[in-house]
Design a protein around this motif. Structure first.
Motif, short mmCIF file in Angstrom:
data_model
loop_
_atom_site.label_atom_id
_atom_site.label_comp_id
_atom_site.label_asym_id
_atom_site.label_seq_id
_atom_site.Cartn_x
_atom_site.Cartn_y
_atom_site.Cartn_z
N VAL A 62 -0.78 4.95 1.86
CA VAL A 62 -0.35 5.34 3.21
C VAL A 62 0.18 6.77 3.14
O VAL A 62 1.14 7.04 2.43
CB VAL A 62 0.78 4.41 3.73
CG1 VAL A 62 1.27 4.87 5.10
CG2 VAL A 62 0.31 2.97 3.79
N LEU A 70 4.16 -0.95 13.45
CA LEU A 70 3.59 0.13 12.63
C LEU A 70 2.64 -0.44 11.58
O LEU A 70 1.77 0.26 11.07
CB LEU A 70 4.72 0.90 11.94
CG LEU A 70 4.55 2.40 11.90
CD1 LEU A 70 4.37 2.96 13.28
CD2 LEU A 70 5.74 3.07 11.22
N ASP A 71 2.84 -1.69 11.23
CA ASP A 71 1.93 -2.37 10.30
C ASP A 71 1.64 -3.72 10.93
O ASP A 71 2.42 -4.21 11.76
CB ASP A 71 2.62 -2.54 8.93
CG ASP A 71 1.65 -3.01 7.85
OD1 ASP A 71 0.43 -3.05 8.13
OD2 ASP A 71 2.10 -3.33 6.74
N ARG A 103 0.82 -1.21 0.00
CA ARG A 103 0.00 0.00 0.00
C ARG A 103 0.85 1.26 0.00
O ARG A 103 0.51 2.25 -0.64
CB ARG A 103 -0.92 0.01 1.23
CG ARG A 103 -1.94 -1.11 1.24
CD ARG A 103 -2.56 -1.23 2.60
NE ARG A 103 -1.53 -1.41 3.63
CZ ARG A 103 -1.71 -1.21 4.91
NH1 ARG A 103 -2.88 -0.81 5.35
NH2 ARG A 103 -0.73 -1.42 5.77
N VAL A 156 1.18 10.38 5.34
CA VAL A 156 1.35 11.14 6.58
C VAL A 156 0.76 12.53 6.35
O VAL A 156 1.04 13.17 5.33
CB VAL A 156 2.85 11.25 6.96
CG1 VAL A 156 3.04 12.11 8.21
CG2 VAL A 156 3.43 9.85 7.20
N PRO A 198 6.61 -2.52 8.84
CA PRO A 198 7.77 -2.57 9.72
C PRO A 198 7.41 -2.67 11.20
O PRO A 198 6.41 -2.13 11.63
CB PRO A 198 8.44 -1.22 9.46
CG PRO A 198 7.26 -0.30 9.17
CD PRO A 198 6.26 -1.15 8.46
N GLU A 241 -1.66 7.89 15.12
CA GLU A 241 -0.60 8.83 15.46
C GLU A 241 0.65 8.44 14.65
O GLU A 241 0.84 7.27 14.33
CB GLU A 241 -0.30 8.76 16.96
CG GLU A 241 0.22 7.40 17.40
CD GLU A 241 0.44 7.30 18.91
OE1 GLU A 241 0.27 8.30 19.61
OE2 GLU A 241 0.79 6.20 19.35
P1 GDP Z 1 2.39 -1.51 3.32
O1 GDP Z 1 3.15 -0.76 2.27
O2 GDP Z 1 1.05 -1.98 2.80
O3 GDP Z 1 3.16 -2.62 3.93
O4 GDP Z 1 2.03 -0.43 4.48
P2 GDP Z 1 2.83 -0.04 5.82
O5 GDP Z 1 1.85 0.09 6.91
O6 GDP Z 1 3.96 -0.96 6.08
O7 GDP Z 1 3.38 1.41 5.51
C1 GDP Z 1 4.37 1.63 4.53
C2 GDP Z 1 5.45 2.55 5.04
O8 GDP Z 1 4.89 3.79 5.45
C3 GDP Z 1 6.20 2.03 6.26
O9 GDP Z 1 7.24 1.16 5.91
C4 GDP Z 1 6.70 3.31 6.86
O10 GDP Z 1 7.95 3.65 6.28
C5 GDP Z 1 5.68 4.34 6.45
N1 GDP Z 1 4.86 4.71 7.62
C6 GDP Z 1 3.76 4.08 8.08
N2 GDP Z 1 3.31 4.66 9.20
C7 GDP Z 1 4.15 5.69 9.45
C8 GDP Z 1 4.26 6.68 10.49
O11 GDP Z 1 3.50 6.73 11.44
N3 GDP Z 1 5.27 7.60 10.39
C9 GDP Z 1 6.15 7.58 9.37
N4 GDP Z 1 7.10 8.48 9.32
N5 GDP Z 1 6.11 6.67 8.40
C10 GDP Z 1 5.14 5.73 8.44
#
Ligand code: GDP
Ligand code: MN
Length: 381
Positions: A59, A211-212, A53, A61, A199, A99
């Motif tokens: 995703v 975080l995920d 995603r 910010v 991560p 957050e």
């Molecule tokens: P995926 O691509 O579907 O696996 O979604 P993720 O939830 O892993 O989000 C992708 C990337 O977004 C992560 O590897 C983080 O680098 C970034 N990310 C997600 N949440 C945050 C957050 O709260 N702060 C920051 N700075 N980066 C975030």
């Protein structure tokens, strides 16, 4: 069965794993409210049953509640296409508003079932984040694998071994070990086929936060998990696979163009191998099961014909309890009902095979009747 990130994180939180504060929203206004309650700055994440995603723009910010509302308005109701979805993508009906975390480092941690060692396996890497597939391909030495004991589970020393392999600061070794012990308990108690945190971040203030979160359940255990029904989101599932499940047909959609209708999982696998060996690609795995009747064959064949990618169909049936005349009638009924008749290659052996072939020959459909798998293969080249 897959569930959403927000659901997976709620389960992880119950097992003592730290997840960001936040909430799930179905409307832009709700997303705004949640962002407000978090102080404005937040991350807005599309909730779909697919990874990748981040790279696909799912995703974001945001630095204010108003921006959270705008991003939610863009995502909600759209279809997100990631490298794990088909070209049509999957619909976004909910966003998770959380957050933000101050990330010092992104790690990877998961547990899954390893068929080769017939047990669970922990997979961990200090090179987590969105490039984990590339890390696995280019620097496999950065990925550690460790098998918990099949009966006794993970030993504390094993959990610490994983923590050391992640090159953590000494003060994080114990928390990381505890986290993994909790994750392994979650994996077993919930009959998972996968739990993944990617991560798993080390924050700048030195905490470990998921975080995920991704959890897949083992469908064979659904009889003892009544709670799964509420977690299910049929809209995220492949419509053909969903249809097959309601008919009790074992069907997995693949990306080739040769539809396969077979009885028995072993024969179905062998048939797919044969399709692959002649350079063609199966569109699906389909095992109609032992005692299928005309109606079930019709439904199964209808699912194959419902896949727009299917150019040819291979029917490979060894009739035992399943009668070949039932197969023939089911195939004909599905073609009539859908109005579709791609090239159909049929190999019928066993119970009532002659009758089945006769019915097909007299049906007026385009059908290639063959006697051996070799002949069938030749038609696929
Ligand atoms: P995926 O691509 O579907 O696996 O979604 P993720 O939830 O892993 O989000 C992708 C990337 O977004 C992560 O590897 C983080 O680098 C970034 N990310 C997600 N949440 C945050 C957050 O709260 N702060 C920051 N700075 N980066 C975030
Ligand atoms: Mn991720």
């Amino acid at each position: 069965m897959k569930i959403h990130e927000y659901q997976a994180k709620a389960i992880m939180a119950k097992y003592g794993i730290a997840v960001p504060k936040g909430g799930v929203a179905s409307t832009p206004a709700e997303a705004r409210q949640i962002a407000e309650s978090l102080g404005g700055r937040a991350v807005v994440k599309a909730q779909v049953h697919a990874g990748g995603r981040g790279k696909a723009g799912g995703v974001k910010v945001v630095s204010s509640a108003q921006e959270a509302e705008q991003v939610a308005a863009r995502l909600l109701g759209s279809n997100l296409v990631t490298h794990q979805t088909g070209p049509e993508g999957v619909p976004v009906r909910k966003v998770l508003v959380e957050e933000t975390a101050a990330i010092a480092k992104e790690l990877y941690l998961s547990l899954t079932v390893d068929a080769a060692s017939r047990g669970a396996v922990v997979i961990a890497s200090e090179a987590g984040g969105m490039e984990i597939e590339e890390v696995a391909a280019r620097s496999p030495e950065k990925i550690m694998r460790l098998a918990p004991h099949p009966v006794l589970g993970l030993y504390a020393f094993q959990a610490r071994k994983v923590a050391y392999a992640l090159n953590l600061k000494p003060e994080l070794v114990r928390p990381a070990g505890d986290l993994l012990m909790n994750l392994q308990r979650l994996f077993v108690e919930n009959d998972c086929s996968l739990v993944e945190i990617n991560p798993l971040v080390i924050t700048q203030d030195n905490r470990l936060v998921a975080l995920d979160g991704k959890i897949n359940f083992d469908d064979d255990a659904d009889f003892r998990h009544k709670e799964w029904e509420q977690l299910r989101d049929p809209e995220q599932e492949d419509p053909l696979e969903r249809q097959a499940a309601t008919f009790g047909v074992n069907y997995v959609r693949l990306d080739g163009d040769v539809g396969c209708l077979v009885n028995g999982a072993g024969l179905a696998m062998a048939t797919m191998d044969m399709v692959g060996e002649v350079g063609a690609r199966p569109a699906n795995f389909l095992d109609v099961g032992g005692g299928a009747d005309d109606e079930k064959i019709k439904q199964a064949f209808g699912i194959i014909l419902g896949d727009p990618r299917v150019k040819k169909v291979l029917v490979n049936v060894f009739g035992g309890i399943l009668r070949c005349d039932a197969v023939a009638r089911g195939v004909i009924a599905a073609c009539k009902e859908t109005g579709k008749n791609p090239q159909i290659i049929v190999r019928l052996l066993g119970t009532n095979a002659d009758e089945g072939r006769k019915i097909l020959r007299e049906s007026g459909l385009k059908v290639d009747l063959v006697d051996t798998l070799h002949e069938a293969a030749a038609k696929l080249r």
